[in-house]
Scaffold this active site. Structure first.
Site, mmCIF file in Angstrom:
data_model
loop_
_atom_site.group_PDB
_atom_site.id
_atom_site.type_symbol
_atom_site.label_atom_id
_atom_site.label_comp_id
_atom_site.label_asym_id
_atom_site.label_seq_id
_atom_site.Cartn_x
_atom_site.Cartn_y
_atom_site.Cartn_z
ATOM 1 N N GLY A 140 0.806 -1.219 0.000
ATOM 2 C CA GLY A 140 0.000 0.000 0.000
ATOM 3 C C GLY A 140 0.832 1.258 0.000
ATOM 4 N N ALA A 141 2.002 1.202 -0.634
ATOM 5 C CA ALA A 141 2.925 2.342 -0.593
ATOM 6 C C ALA A 141 2.669 3.359 -1.688
ATOM 7 C CB ALA A 141 4.367 1.849 -0.670
ATOM 8 N N ASN A 142 1.551 3.250 -2.376
ATOM 9 C CA ASN A 142 1.231 4.214 -3.428
ATOM 10 C C ASN A 142 0.455 5.417 -2.900
ATOM 11 O OD1 ASN A 142 -0.945 2.230 -3.072
ATOM 12 N ND2 ASN A 142 -2.015 3.425 -4.653
ATOM 13 N N THR A 143 0.022 5.355 -1.640
ATOM 14 C CA THR A 143 -0.797 6.442 -1.116
ATOM 15 C C THR A 143 -0.719 6.463 0.407
ATOM 16 O OG1 THR A 143 -3.027 7.438 -1.204
ATOM 17 C CG2 THR A 143 -2.916 5.054 -0.912
ATOM 18 N N GLY A 144 -1.167 7.555 1.017
ATOM 19 C CA GLY A 144 -1.336 7.644 2.454
ATOM 20 C C GLY A 144 -0.087 7.388 3.265
ATOM 21 N N ILE A 145 -0.254 6.659 4.375
ATOM 22 C CA ILE A 145 0.850 6.370 5.282
ATOM 23 C C ILE A 145 1.942 5.588 4.569
ATOM 24 C CG2 ILE A 145 1.517 5.197 7.407
ATOM 25 C CD1 ILE A 145 -1.343 5.595 8.402
ATOM 26 N N GLY A 146 1.533 4.652 3.707
ATOM 27 C CA GLY A 146 2.516 3.842 2.992
ATOM 28 C C GLY A 146 3.414 4.669 2.105
ATOM 29 N N SER A 192 -3.907 -1.001 14.647
ATOM 30 C CA SER A 192 -4.699 0.163 15.042
ATOM 31 C C SER A 192 -5.109 0.004 16.496
ATOM 32 C CB SER A 192 -5.950 0.264 14.166
ATOM 33 O OG SER A 192 -6.856 1.227 14.688
ATOM 34 N N TYR A 232 -13.371 -4.476 11.161
ATOM 35 C CA TYR A 232 -12.080 -3.773 11.122
ATOM 36 C C TYR A 232 -11.317 -4.005 12.420
ATOM 37 C CZ TYR A 232 -8.780 0.165 10.905
ATOM 38 O OH TYR A 232 -7.646 0.931 10.910
#
Length: 288
Positions: A23-29, A151, A178
Site C-alpha cells: 500500500g505504498a502508493n498512497t497515504g501512510i505507505g 490500530s 475492522y
C-alpha cells in the site's frame, strides 16, 4: 512537529537496506516509503494498481533523488496475487531486510476472492500469506524486521470468531470487522516473534495514530470530511512505522506494540493461545 523530529533522529543511514511496503502508493505507505528512500533505502512499492504504483515509485524517486525504487503488483484480497507478488520479488534474487505490512481498508464490506470477510482477508490474511512466503528471504537477509500497521481499534475486538471471518461482512459500517482484523495484526506479530526470532527476524505491530489517509475512502463523503478535520497528516502517521523499521534500539526486542514511537501494552485479548490459534487457521487457509 515532534513526529518529524523522531523520524529523523531514529532512522539512521539506510544505504544497502531493502524495504518492501504494501500500500505504498498512497497515504501512510507512501509517506513511509518516501521517508525510507530519503535515507538511501532500496524501496519496493507493492500495491494493486499498476498505474498508481508505478506513478508512486517514480514520484518517490523524483522527490528523494533515489533511483532504487520499484513497483510490485499486489492485490491482498486475492491470495493468488499475493503468491505472485512474493514470487516476483523472490525471482529478483535480492535481499529483504524489512517488510512493512502497511496496506489496509476500513469500512469495507463483502468477501475476498477466496471467500473471507473482506476487511479480515485484506488486513490480516493477505499480509499473513505475503509474510510467510517471504520468511526465508528475510531470514537469509537477517537481521530483518517485519512491521505491521495495526490500530488502537484492536482494543475493541472481543476476540476472533473463526467462523465469522469466513462469511460476508455482517455489520453495517464494517467497523466491528475492522477491529477484529486489527487484533489479527497484533496477534500475528506476536506469534511471528515466537516462531521466527531464532532466525534473526524481529517483529513490531503499531498504531499510527488516527490519520487522514485513504483507508477511510469507503466512508460517505460528508462524514469522511468531518472525521479528517482532527486527524494527523500521513507524514505524522508514518513516523512510528519508520521508527519500528529502523530504530537501532529496537533490534533486541520483538513482538511488541507501539504508538507514537513508544511501546504500549496491547489488548488483554491478545493472548499467546489466541495468537497460536489464529496462526494455525491462517496457515491452513493460505495453503496453496
Amino acid at each position: 512537529m515532534r513526529y518529524k523530529a523522531r523520524m529523523s533522529a531514529n532512522s539512521g543511514e539506510l544505504s544497502g537496506r531493502a524495504f518492501l511496503i504494501t500500500g505504498a502508493n498512497t497515504g501512510i505507505g507512501l509517506a513511509t516509503a518516501t521517508g525510507l528512500a530519503e535515507r538511501g533505502g532500496r524501496v519496493f512499492v507493492a500495491c494493486r494498481s499498476a498505474e498508481k504504483g508505478r506513478a508512486a515509485a517514480a514520484g518517490i524517486s523524483a522527490e528523494t533523488g533515489n533511483d532504487a525504487v520499484a513497483f510490485l503488483p499486489l492485490d491482498l484480497s486475492d491470495l493468488a496475487s499475493v503468491r505472485a507478488c512474493a514470487d516476483e520479488f523472490l525471482g529478483r534474487g535480492e535481499p529483504l531486510h524489512v517488510l512493512i505490512n502497511n496496506a489496509g481498508v476500513g469500512g469495507a464490506r463483502g468477501l475476498t476472492k477466496d471467500g473471507f470477510e473482506l476487511t479480515f482477508g485484506i488486513n490480516h490474511l493477505g499480509h499473513f500469506a505475503l509474510t510467510t512466503a517471504l520468511l526465508d528471504r528475510l531470514a537469509a537477509s537477517a537481521p530483518a524486521r517485519v512491521v505491521t500497521v495495526s490500530s488502537d481499534a484492536h482494543y475493541q475486538a472481543p476476540g476472533i470468531d473463526f467462523e465469522a471471518v469466513r462469511r460476508p461482512t455482517a455489520s453495517r459500517t464494517g467497523f466491528r470487522e475492522y477491529a477484529v482484523s486489527k487484533l489479527g495484526n497484533v496477534l500475528f506479530s506476536q506469534e511471528l516473534a515466537r516462531r521466527a526470532g531464532e532466525r534473526g527476524i524481529t517483529t513490531y505491530a503499531l498504531h499510527p495514530g488516527v490519520v487522514a489517509s485513504d483507508i477511510w475512502r469507503r466512508i460517505p463523503w460528508p462524514i469522511r470530511q468531518l472525521m479528517k478535520l482532527r486527524m494527523l497528516s500521513t507524514e505524522q502517521g508514518a513516523a512510528t512505522s519508520v521508527y519500528c523499521a529502523t530504530a537501532p534500539e529496537l533490534a533486541g526486542v520483538s513482538g511488541r506494540f507501539y504508538e507514537d514511537c513508544r511501546e504500549r501494552s496491547p489488548s488483554a485479548v491478545a493472548t499467546p493461545d489466541l495468537a497460536g490459534a489464529l496462526w494455525e487457521h491462517s496457515e491452513a487457509w493460505t495453503a496453496a
